[in-house]
Design a protein around this motif. Sequence first.
Motif, PDB file in Angstrom:
ATOM      1  N   ASN A  17       0.828  -1.211   0.000  1.00 42.94           N
ATOM      2  CA  ASN A  17       0.000   0.000   0.000  1.00 42.94           C
ATOM      3  C   ASN A  17       0.861   1.260   0.000  1.00 42.94           C
ATOM      4  N   ILE A  64     -11.418   0.632   1.790  1.00 43.18           N
ATOM      5  CA  ILE A  64     -12.480   1.466   1.214  1.00 43.18           C
ATOM      6  C   ILE A  64     -12.800   2.627   2.153  1.00 43.18           C
ATOM      7  N   ALA A 116     -10.022   5.189   1.904  1.00 47.70           N
ATOM      8  CA  ALA A 116     -10.176   5.970   0.669  1.00 47.70           C
ATOM      9  C   ALA A 116     -11.267   7.025   0.825  1.00 47.70           C
ATOM     10  N   ASP A 117     -12.377   6.652   1.445  1.00 45.89           N
ATOM     11  CA  ASP A 117     -13.473   7.613   1.668  1.00 45.89           C
ATOM     12  C   ASP A 117     -13.012   8.774   2.545  1.00 45.89           C
ATOM     13  N   GLU A 125     -10.642  10.904   0.699  1.00 45.94           N
ATOM     14  CA  GLU A 125     -11.239  11.412  -0.543  1.00 45.94           C
ATOM     15  C   GLU A 125     -10.373  11.099  -1.750  1.00 45.94           C
ATOM     16  N   VAL A 126      -9.998   9.815  -1.858  1.00 45.22           N
ATOM     17  CA  VAL A 126      -9.237   9.319  -3.008  1.00 45.22           C
ATOM     18  C   VAL A 126      -9.864   8.012  -3.476  1.00 45.22           C
ATOM     19  N   GLN A 127      -9.515   7.608  -4.673  1.00 48.56           N
ATOM     20  CA  GLN A 127      -9.924   6.299  -5.173  1.00 48.56           C
ATOM     21  C   GLN A 127      -9.090   5.227  -4.488  1.00 48.56           C
ATOM     22  N   VAL A 128      -9.664   4.056  -4.285  1.00 46.62           N
ATOM     23  CA  VAL A 128      -8.963   2.967  -3.608  1.00 46.62           C
ATOM     24  C   VAL A 128      -7.650   2.638  -4.313  1.00 46.62           C
ATOM     25  N   ASP A 129      -7.645   2.659  -5.642  1.00 49.73           N
ATOM     26  CA  ASP A 129      -6.426   2.301  -6.365  1.00 49.73           C
ATOM     27  C   ASP A 129      -5.258   3.252  -6.085  1.00 49.73           C
ATOM     28  N   LYS A 130      -5.552   4.461  -5.635  1.00 48.51           N
ATOM     29  CA  LYS A 130      -4.516   5.422  -5.263  1.00 48.51           C
ATOM     30  C   LYS A 130      -3.749   4.933  -4.023  1.00 48.51           C
ATOM     31  N   ASN A 150       1.753   3.426 -10.435  1.00 54.50           N
ATOM     32  CA  ASN A 150       2.117   4.451  -9.457  1.00 54.50           C
ATOM     33  C   ASN A 150       3.230   3.930  -8.643  1.00 54.50           C
TER      34      ASN A 150
END
Length: 69
Positions: free
Chosen positions: A7, A50, A53-54, A57-62, A69
């Motif tokens: 991660n 998840i 990410a919420d 305020e990013v997408q999970v893949d970030k 990346n």
Amino acid sequence: MEKKKFNRLKLVLVEKGKSNKWLAMKLKKSETTVSNWCTNSRQPSIETLISIADVLEVQVDKLLNTKNN
């Protein structure tokens, strides 16, 4: 042998100007747990990822190490 990093939580926290302590408070988790995620000693569950990410305020893949990346 280098430990595999799954991660990118620590990097995303830095990008967002947030601390481990802040994230722990938002998720109602211990600071030790968040620290373990940030150092890749342990990994959060999919459900927790998840939630992270919420909160950030990013997408999970970030939050995941991928070839992109």
